[in-house]
Design a protein around this motif. Structure first.
Motif, PDB file in Angstrom:
ATOM      1  N   GLU A 159      74.006  -2.840  33.784  1.00 27.69           N
ATOM      2  CA  GLU A 159      74.843  -3.609  32.543  1.00 27.69           C
ATOM      3  C   GLU A 159      76.031  -3.199  33.438  1.00 27.69           C
ATOM      4  N   GLY A 161      79.389  -3.743  32.932  1.00 30.98           N
ATOM      5  CA  GLY A 161      80.826  -4.230  32.442  1.00 30.98           C
ATOM      6  C   GLY A 161      82.080  -4.619  33.274  1.00 30.98           C
ATOM      7  N   GLY A 163      85.851  -6.314  32.727  1.00 30.91           N
ATOM      8  CA  GLY A 163      87.652  -5.890  32.352  1.00 30.91           C
ATOM      9  C   GLY A 163      88.153  -6.407  33.245  1.00 30.91           C
ATOM     10  N   LYS A 192      87.764   4.971  22.969  1.00 31.51           N
ATOM     11  CA  LYS A 192      87.470   4.411  22.600  1.00 31.51           C
ATOM     12  C   LYS A 192      87.808   4.162  20.354  1.00 31.51           C
ATOM     13  N   ILE A 220      82.736  -5.846  23.346  1.00 28.45           N
ATOM     14  CA  ILE A 220      81.741  -6.130  24.718  1.00 28.45           C
ATOM     15  C   ILE A 220      81.114  -7.318  24.089  1.00 28.45           C
ATOM     16  N   ASN A 222      79.437 -11.148  25.538  1.00 22.64           N
ATOM     17  CA  ASN A 222      79.116 -11.902  26.388  1.00 22.64           C
ATOM     18  C   ASN A 222      78.585 -13.408  27.720  1.00 22.64           C
ATOM     19  N   ILE A 263      75.226  -8.899  33.431  1.00 21.23           N
ATOM     20  CA  ILE A 263      76.562  -8.509  32.967  1.00 21.23           C
ATOM     21  C   ILE A 263      77.280  -9.162  31.698  1.00 21.23           C
ATOM     22  N   SER A 264      78.375  -8.103  31.540  1.00 21.30           N
ATOM     23  CA  SER A 264      78.672  -8.670  30.476  1.00 21.30           C
ATOM     24  C   SER A 264      80.591  -7.982  30.016  1.00 21.30           C
ATOM     25  N   PHE A 265      81.388  -8.714  29.283  1.00 19.96           N
ATOM     26  CA  PHE A 265      82.768  -8.529  29.437  1.00 19.96           C
ATOM     27  C   PHE A 265      83.449  -7.550  28.284  1.00 19.96           C
ATOM     28  N   GLU A 266      84.189  -6.292  29.143  1.00 23.75           N
ATOM     29  CA  GLU A 266      84.286  -5.567  27.631  1.00 23.75           C
ATOM     30  C   GLU A 266      85.904  -5.196  28.308  1.00 23.75           C
ATOM     31  N   MET A 269      88.854  -2.830  29.134  1.00 27.96           N
ATOM     32  CA  MET A 269      87.935  -1.927  29.503  1.00 27.96           C
ATOM     33  C   MET A 269      89.476  -1.311  30.273  1.00 27.96           C
ATOM     34  N   PHE A 281      85.101  -3.605  37.235  1.00 26.73           N
ATOM     35  CA  PHE A 281      84.176  -3.174  36.597  1.00 26.73           C
ATOM     36  C   PHE A 281      83.246  -2.001  36.186  1.00 26.73           C
TER      37      PHE A 281
END
Length: 331
Positions: A159, A161, A163, A192, A220, A222, A263-266, A269, A281
Motif C-alpha cells: 500500500e 500512502g 499525503g 499518530k 486514511i 481512498n 494507493i490510499s491518501f494519508e 503524513m 508518499f
C-alpha cells in the motif's frame, strides 16, 4: 576482548549465496522497469561534501551522518540519501536545458542511527527522479512507476500512502501556536497521537472549526469523496484547500492509470526530510515494519545547487523490498 576480525560492525551485514542472487535479480528488473519508463541511469559518488546534505538542504540529521575529512580538511560524508546527490549532478550536467530530465539510480546509503530497532546503517536504494516538471501529471507518473515496478517483480500485497506537505503545514500555520506547542503538535501528529493533538489544540484555544479540520490528519482515505465534507471548512485556509484540490486531480489521473488499488491518501503524513514541498508518499507491505518506498515533490532542492527547477522522485529500499517479497511468498 572480543576478536573483531570475523565480525561486521553493528548495523551492517554480509549478503551471499542465493539471497544475493535474488537481490541482483530484483535490482536488474527494477533497472529494466525504470529504463522502459524512460529514465536514464546515473551513478553518483558514495561520499560527497557535507554541504550536499547540510541542514539548509533538509536531508538527514547531521548527527546521523558518517563524517570524515579529506587531506585539505574538508568535511565529507557517506551519502545518507541519494536524492540530493542526483539533484547536485542534475544542476551540474543539465544546467543549460529547460527540458525535463528523467534519471534513475541504484546505490548504497549510510545512516548512523543511534537506536537501530532492526534498521540497517547501510542499505541499498533504487529509484527515479523526474526533474523539470511541476505538473500533477509528473506526480502521477512517478507514483504509477512505483506501483507497476513493485507489481512486476512479484510483490502482491503493498500500500502506498500519499499525503501533501501543505495539509499539515497549512493547518499548523492557521493554529498560530507558540513554537514549543507547534513542535509538540507536529510530534503528536507524526506519532499518530490524534487524541493528544486535539487536547493540545483545545487547551491552546484554537477555534472549533479549525480543530475539526485537523481531524483530516488522522484519516486514511481512498478517494476525494471521503474528504468532500471538509472542503467547505478548508476554504478559509488556502494552503489546505489547494492541497486537497490538488490531490483530487491526482486521484483522477491515478484512477485512469489503474493503480488506485494500491494507493490510499494519508492526509496527516509528515516527512523527516525538509526538502519536500508538495505530495509525499510512503509504501509498506505485509510483515515489514519499515517503509519499502519513500518519495515526494521537492521543488526547491535544486536551487541549493544553482538550478531553479521543480522535481519529484522516489527511492525503494531494496533491503525492505527483499524482506517483503520473502514474507509474501511465505503466505
Amino acid at each position: 576482548m572480543k576478536n573483531l576480525t570475523l565480525h561486521t560492525p553493528e548495523g551492517v551485514r554480509d549478503i551471499y549465496n542465493s539471497e544475493y542472487e535474488r537481490r541482483l535479480d530484483v535490482l536488474y528488473n527494477l533497472r529494466k522497469d525504470f529504463k522502459t519508463a524512460g529514465y536514464t541511469p546515473i551513478s553518483t559518488p558514495t561520499f560527497e561534501y557535507f554541504d550536499t546534505f547540510s541542514k539548509e538542504v533538509g536531508s538527514c540529521k547531521s548527527n546521523e551522518m558518517f563524517k570524515f575529512f579529506d587531506r585539505d580538511g574538508n568535511t565529507l560524508v557517506l551519502r545518507p540519501d541519494i536524492t540530493p546527490s542526483v539533484g547536485r549532478a542534475a544542476a551540474m550536467y543539465f544546467s543549460d536545458t529547460d527540458e525535463p530530465v528523467k534519471l534513475s539510480y541504484e546505490g548504497n546509503v549510510f545512516i548512523n542511527y543511534h537506536s537501530l530497532q532492526g534498521r540497517l546503517k547501510e542499505s541499498t536504494q533504487a529509484g527515479c527522479e523526474f526533474i523539470g516538471d511541476s505538473s500533477v501529471d509528473a506526480d502521477a507518473e512517478i507514483l504509477t512507476i512505483v506501483v507497476n515496478s513493485l507489481k512486476s517483480i512479484g510483490l502482491k500485497e503493498f500500500e502506498i500512502g500519499v499525503g501533501h506537505i501543505d495539509i499539515v503545514k497549512g493547518l499548523v500555520e492557521a493554529a498560530s501556536l507558540k513554537s514549543d506547542d507547534e513542535e509538540r503538535l507536529l510530534n503528536l501528529i507524526s506519532n499518530k497521537n490524534f487524541f493528544g493533538a486535539r487536547d493540545l489544540l483545545e487547551s491552546a484555544g484554537v477555534n472549533k472549526s479549525l480543530i475539526e479540520l485537523f481531524d483530516l490528519t488522522g484519516k486514511i482515505l481512498n478517494s476525494p469523496s471521503e474528504w468532500k465534507n471538509y472542503l467547505e471548512k478548508a476554504k478559509k485556509y488556502k494552503k489546505v484547500y489547494d492541497a486537497l484540490e490538488y490531490l483530487t486531480k491526482l486521484y483522477e489521473i491515478l484512477k485512469n492509470n489503474n493503480v488506485m488499488d494500491y494507493i490510499s491518501f494519508e492526509l496527516g503524513m509528515i516527512s523527516e526530510y525538509r526538502y519536500y514541498t508538495g505530495i509525499i508518499f510512503t509504501g509498506y507491505s505485509y510483515g515489514v515494519g519499515e517503509p519499502l518506498v519513500k518519495g515526494g515533490r521537492y521543488d526547491s532542492l535544486l536551487r541549493h545547487f544553482g538550478k531553479d527547477s521543480p522535481a519529484i522522485g522516489f527511492a525503494i529500499t531494496v533491503d525492505q523490498l527483499m524482506l517483503a517479497l520473502e514474507r509474501c511468498n511465505e503466505r
